[in-house]
Design a protein around this motif. Structure first.
Motif, PDB file in Angstrom:
ATOM      1  N   CYS A  33      31.178  33.530  35.713  1.00 10.36           N
ATOM      2  CA  CYS A  33      30.188  33.348  36.781  1.00 10.36           C
ATOM      3  C   CYS A  33      28.803  33.800  36.338  1.00 10.36           C
ATOM      4  O   CYS A  33      27.878  33.868  37.145  1.00 10.36           O
ATOM      5  CB  CYS A  33      30.622  34.095  38.039  1.00 10.36           C
ATOM      6  SG  CYS A  33      30.796  35.882  37.829  1.00 10.36           S
ATOM      7  N   TYR A  49      31.570  29.110  36.970  1.00 10.39           N
ATOM      8  CA  TYR A  49      32.089  28.978  38.324  1.00 10.39           C
ATOM      9  C   TYR A  49      31.160  29.728  39.261  1.00 10.39           C
ATOM     10  O   TYR A  49      30.598  30.760  38.909  1.00 10.39           O
ATOM     11  CB  TYR A  49      33.534  29.477  38.439  1.00 10.39           C
ATOM     12  CG  TYR A  49      33.722  30.975  38.404  1.00 10.39           C
ATOM     13  CD1 TYR A  49      33.614  31.752  39.555  1.00 10.39           C
ATOM     14  CD2 TYR A  49      34.026  31.630  37.209  1.00 10.39           C
ATOM     15  CE1 TYR A  49      33.789  33.129  39.519  1.00 10.39           C
ATOM     16  CE2 TYR A  49      34.208  33.003  37.168  1.00 10.39           C
ATOM     17  CZ  TYR A  49      34.088  33.747  38.326  1.00 10.39           C
ATOM     18  OH  TYR A  49      34.260  35.104  38.288  1.00 10.39           O
ATOM     19  N   ARG A  50      30.966  29.181  40.409  1.00  7.21           N
ATOM     20  CA  ARG A  50      30.055  29.768  41.389  1.00  7.21           C
ATOM     21  C   ARG A  50      30.866  30.519  42.437  1.00  7.21           C
ATOM     22  O   ARG A  50      31.855  29.991  42.967  1.00  7.21           O
ATOM     23  CB  ARG A  50      29.208  28.673  42.051  1.00  7.21           C
ATOM     24  CG  ARG A  50      28.170  29.196  43.024  1.00  7.21           C
ATOM     25  CD  ARG A  50      27.121  28.125  43.326  1.00  7.21           C
ATOM     26  NE  ARG A  50      27.714  26.941  43.910  1.00  7.21           N
ATOM     27  CZ  ARG A  50      27.873  26.757  45.232  1.00  7.21           C
ATOM     28  NH1 ARG A  50      27.505  27.721  46.069  1.00  7.21           N
ATOM     29  NH2 ARG A  50      28.380  25.645  45.695  1.00  7.21           N
ATOM     30  N   ILE A  51      30.473  31.746  42.688  1.00  3.52           N
ATOM     31  CA  ILE A  51      31.163  32.526  43.711  1.00  3.52           C
ATOM     32  C   ILE A  51      30.809  31.951  45.073  1.00  3.52           C
ATOM     33  O   ILE A  51      29.641  31.930  45.470  1.00  3.52           O
ATOM     34  CB  ILE A  51      30.786  34.016  43.625  1.00  3.52           C
ATOM     35  CG1 ILE A  51      31.226  34.579  42.273  1.00  3.52           C
ATOM     36  CG2 ILE A  51      31.416  34.800  44.766  1.00  3.52           C
ATOM     37  CD1 ILE A  51      30.868  36.025  42.050  1.00  3.52           C
ATOM     38  N   ARG A  52      31.816  31.460  45.757  1.00  5.58           N
ATOM     39  CA  ARG A  52      31.620  30.774  47.032  1.00  5.58           C
ATOM     40  C   ARG A  52      32.010  31.687  48.183  1.00  5.58           C
ATOM     41  O   ARG A  52      32.957  32.447  48.102  1.00  5.58           O
ATOM     42  CB  ARG A  52      32.459  29.496  47.073  1.00  5.58           C
ATOM     43  CG  ARG A  52      32.122  28.538  45.931  1.00  5.58           C
ATOM     44  CD  ARG A  52      33.053  27.337  45.909  1.00  5.58           C
ATOM     45  NE  ARG A  52      32.790  26.490  44.741  1.00  5.58           N
ATOM     46  CZ  ARG A  52      31.851  25.564  44.701  1.00  5.58           C
ATOM     47  NH1 ARG A  52      31.093  25.348  45.763  1.00  5.58           N
ATOM     48  NH2 ARG A  52      31.660  24.839  43.604  1.00  5.58           N
ATOM     49  N   ARG A  72      36.034  36.551  43.852  1.00  6.97           N
ATOM     50  CA  ARG A  72      35.901  36.065  42.474  1.00  6.97           C
ATOM     51  C   ARG A  72      37.148  35.289  42.058  1.00  6.97           C
ATOM     52  O   ARG A  72      37.051  34.246  41.414  1.00  6.97           O
ATOM     53  CB  ARG A  72      35.685  37.235  41.516  1.00  6.97           C
ATOM     54  CG  ARG A  72      34.290  37.827  41.532  1.00  6.97           C
ATOM     55  CD  ARG A  72      34.047  38.610  40.252  1.00  6.97           C
ATOM     56  NE  ARG A  72      32.780  39.329  40.307  1.00  6.97           N
ATOM     57  CZ  ARG A  72      32.652  40.608  40.626  1.00  6.97           C
ATOM     58  NH1 ARG A  72      33.726  41.318  40.923  1.00  6.97           N
ATOM     59  NH2 ARG A  72      31.482  41.198  40.641  1.00  6.97           N
ATOM     60  N   GLN A  74      39.330  33.646  43.865  1.00  7.16           N
ATOM     61  CA  GLN A  74      39.403  32.343  44.528  1.00  7.16           C
ATOM     62  C   GLN A  74      38.383  31.374  43.935  1.00  7.16           C
ATOM     63  O   GLN A  74      38.693  30.193  43.684  1.00  7.16           O
ATOM     64  CB  GLN A  74      39.164  32.512  46.026  1.00  7.16           C
ATOM     65  CG  GLN A  74      39.306  31.228  46.833  1.00  7.16           C
ATOM     66  CD  GLN A  74      39.040  31.441  48.310  1.00  7.16           C
ATOM     67  OE1 GLN A  74      38.292  32.347  48.677  1.00  7.16           O
ATOM     68  NE2 GLN A  74      39.659  30.638  49.156  1.00  7.16           N
ATOM     69  N   SER A  75      37.170  31.851  43.686  1.00  8.31           N
ATOM     70  CA  SER A  75      36.122  30.988  43.130  1.00  8.31           C
ATOM     71  C   SER A  75      36.479  30.534  41.718  1.00  8.31           C
ATOM     72  O   SER A  75      36.284  29.362  41.358  1.00  8.31           O
ATOM     73  CB  SER A  75      34.785  31.728  43.129  1.00  8.31           C
ATOM     74  OG  SER A  75      34.434  32.131  44.430  1.00  8.31           O
ATOM     75  N   CYS A  76      36.997  31.458  40.896  1.00  9.77           N
ATOM     76  CA  CYS A  76      37.404  31.120  39.532  1.00  9.77           C
ATOM     77  C   CYS A  76      38.553  30.114  39.558  1.00  9.77           C
ATOM     78  O   CYS A  76      38.588  29.162  38.765  1.00  9.77           O
ATOM     79  CB  CYS A  76      37.807  32.390  38.797  1.00  9.77           C
ATOM     80  SG  CYS A  76      38.138  32.167  37.036  1.00  9.77           S
ATOM     81  N   GLN A  78      39.178  27.869  41.787  1.00  6.73           N
ATOM     82  CA  GLN A  78      38.696  26.548  42.181  1.00  6.73           C
ATOM     83  C   GLN A  78      38.153  25.773  40.982  1.00  6.73           C
ATOM     84  O   GLN A  78      38.407  24.575  40.817  1.00  6.73           O
ATOM     85  CB  GLN A  78      37.631  26.682  43.272  1.00  6.73           C
ATOM     86  CG  GLN A  78      38.200  27.116  44.619  1.00  6.73           C
ATOM     87  CD  GLN A  78      37.131  27.489  45.624  1.00  6.73           C
ATOM     88  OE1 GLN A  78      35.956  27.700  45.265  1.00  6.73           O
ATOM     89  NE2 GLN A  78      37.504  27.587  46.891  1.00  6.73           N
ATOM     90  N   GLU A  79      37.419  26.463  40.106  1.00  5.26           N
ATOM     91  CA  GLU A  79      36.919  25.809  38.896  1.00  5.26           C
ATOM     92  C   GLU A  79      38.061  25.512  37.938  1.00  5.26           C
ATOM     93  O   GLU A  79      38.087  24.458  37.286  1.00  5.26           O
ATOM     94  CB  GLU A  79      35.866  26.684  38.217  1.00  5.26           C
ATOM     95  CG  GLU A  79      35.255  26.081  36.966  1.00  5.26           C
ATOM     96  CD  GLU A  79      34.527  24.773  37.228  1.00  5.26           C
ATOM     97  OE1 GLU A  79      34.481  23.934  36.290  1.00  5.26           O
ATOM     98  OE2 GLU A  79      34.024  24.567  38.354  1.00  5.26           O
ATOM     99  N   GLU A 101      39.190  38.037  38.530  1.00  2.51           N
ATOM    100  CA  GLU A 101      39.089  36.591  38.292  1.00  2.51           C
ATOM    101  C   GLU A 101      40.394  35.942  37.834  1.00  2.51           C
ATOM    102  O   GLU A 101      40.646  34.769  38.101  1.00  2.51           O
ATOM    103  CB  GLU A 101      38.038  36.322  37.203  1.00  2.51           C
ATOM    104  CG  GLU A 101      36.676  36.850  37.525  1.00  2.51           C
ATOM    105  CD  GLU A 101      35.840  36.990  36.263  1.00  2.51           C
ATOM    106  OE1 GLU A 101      34.889  36.211  36.102  1.00  2.51           O
ATOM    107  OE2 GLU A 101      36.158  37.857  35.442  1.00  2.51           O
TER     108      GLU A 101
END
Length: 417
Positions: A33, A49-52, A72, A74-76, A78-79, A101
């Motif tokens: 990120c 990856y963008r932290i959403r 982190r 969940q965002s990782c 997703q990517e 992550e």
């Protein structure tokens, strides 16, 4: 092999390992990120990856740290899912689990082997956590440590193999972790970190310091009590008085990496300067140079110009900077604590002092600054120890690559439900 590295601040601890695997022919990528668009670092393709999302208002303060790690993770994930949908399948996933992550990645690629960088486990009885507390404070601390370990415990059944850099750090882990963790340091590039008698180090004023100057150095990633900055600052007025020709050069950010902020907020530097202001003579601070963070090539020159280097820490993870100072041949005054004694096992390599003791610091620095013969012998012994035990190219990197190959030979552990 397809190898995927995970680190929120990539390359982090993998700055040598990842490109070495790429150079030998592996397909090496990374997720981080740190970046907002795809980049290449030493040939390694880094997918951002963008932290959403964000953290909800309120809630229990102990839960905030885990919620951040969960965000982190969940965002990782997703990517990672997008990479899988594009056809990418790693054979190995290697990451630092501390930021959370890596938590969901085995659910996306269950056949991948997962190797985790194991920096520290939150054991309330470990030396890194010992302090004087009341009974109520002790209970609260132990319960908080239990909550902090949730992220680690969620990784326990995911880790096929672990990597830990020092015995002190490894000792923080319970037996069920240690049996899967290999003790191996990241390594120090002793070809780059080495003495240079002709070095010139420029201060922001434009003045160039050389080995002919009496330069006393101190460094910490963040200027804070965990790394003894409070002890250093308490000693500073007496050190300036004892060494009237010394230039004192300090490297480190004015923020907090470990522990709390000072009373009233702000930086520890500002707070501690206020505390010692009445003990400083006019013009004293003209000989104290706070440089903030500096690029690594300047950091090497900073160590090379040092006449006496100060390394202070409470019992905690030993810094790369200490070992780079040893490889550079610095004459070092350091805290006499367990993690330091692990890498400085002999008094011939450094002057180890009782910690925290500002008076002992001033005395040790002053005596070493006066004794050129001892400084030279100490620096030679320190460098020889790093070359013999922690050299990147001849010892540590080959061992890390062997660990990667051992990881690849393991049957993957199935992620839990």
């Amino acid at each position: 092999m397809n190898i995927l590295f995970i680190h929120q601040n990539y390359p982090g601890q993998f700055r040598h390992l990842a490109p070495a695997l790429l150079q030998r022919g592996d397909d090496v990528r990374a997720l981080s990120c740190r970046f907002d668009k795809p980049v290449e670092i030493d040939g390694v393709k880094v997918h951002p990856y963008r932290i959403r999302g964000g953290l909800p208002e309120g809630g229990h303060p102990w839960a905030r740290e885990f919620e951040t790690r969960l965000l982190r993770a969940q965002s990782c994930a997703q990517e990672a899912l997008r990479l899988r949908q594009a056809g990418y399948v790693p054979d190995l996933i290697i990451g630092h689990y501390g930021w959370g992550e890596t938590q969901f990645l085995k659910h996306i690629w269950p056949e991948a082997r997962m190797g985790l960088y194991c920096e520290l486990h939150y054991d309330p009885d470990h030396e890194s956590n010992r302090a004087e507390r009341s009974e109520t404070e002790e209970l609260s601390f132990r319960l908080k440590m239990r909550v902090r370990n949730v992220n680690g415990l969620l990784h326990q059944d995911l880790m096929d193999a672990g990597l830990c850099p020092t015995r002190f750090q490894l000792s923080s882990y319970p037996p069920e972790w240690r049996e899967r963790i290999t003790l191996q340091h990241d390594g120090i590039d002793t070809g780059l970190s080495r003495p240079d008698p002709d070095v010139r180090f420029s201060l922001p004023s434009g003045r160039a310091l050389t080995r002919a100057d009496e330069v006393i150095t101190y460094v910490s990633r963040s200027l804070e009590p965990m790394r003894g900055f409070d002890v250093f600052m308490e000693a500073l007025p007496d050190l300036l008085r004892a060494r009237p020709n010394a230039e004192i050069v300090v490297v480190g950010r004015e923020d907090v990496s470990y522990g709390a902020h000072p009373p009233g907020g702000g930086s520890w530097k500002t707070y501690l300067l206020g505390k010692i202001a009445s003990r400083l003579a006019p013009g004293d601070l003209d000989r104290v140079h706070f440089l903030g963070n500096i690029p690594h090539d300047q950091f090497r020159a900073f160590l090379q110009v040092s006449r006496v280097h100060i390394y202070l820490t409470r019992p905690f993870v030993v810094s790369w900077g200490l070992m780079e100072a040893m490889a550079t041949g610095c004459a070092i005054v350091a805290s006499d604590v367990t993690p330091v004694r692990e890498v400085i096992p002999s008094g011939e390599m450094a002057e180890l002092i009782k910690f925290p003791d500002p008076n002992a610091l001033v005395e040790a620095v002053s005596e070493l600054a006066e004794n050129e013969t001892r400084r030279h012998a100490m620096g030679q012994a320190a460098r020889a120890h790093i070359v013999d035990h922690y050299d990147l190219k001849s010892i540590c990197l080959p061992a890390q690559i062997a660990w990667v190959d051992g990881l690849a030979a393991l049957p993957p552990r199935a992620p839990g439900p």
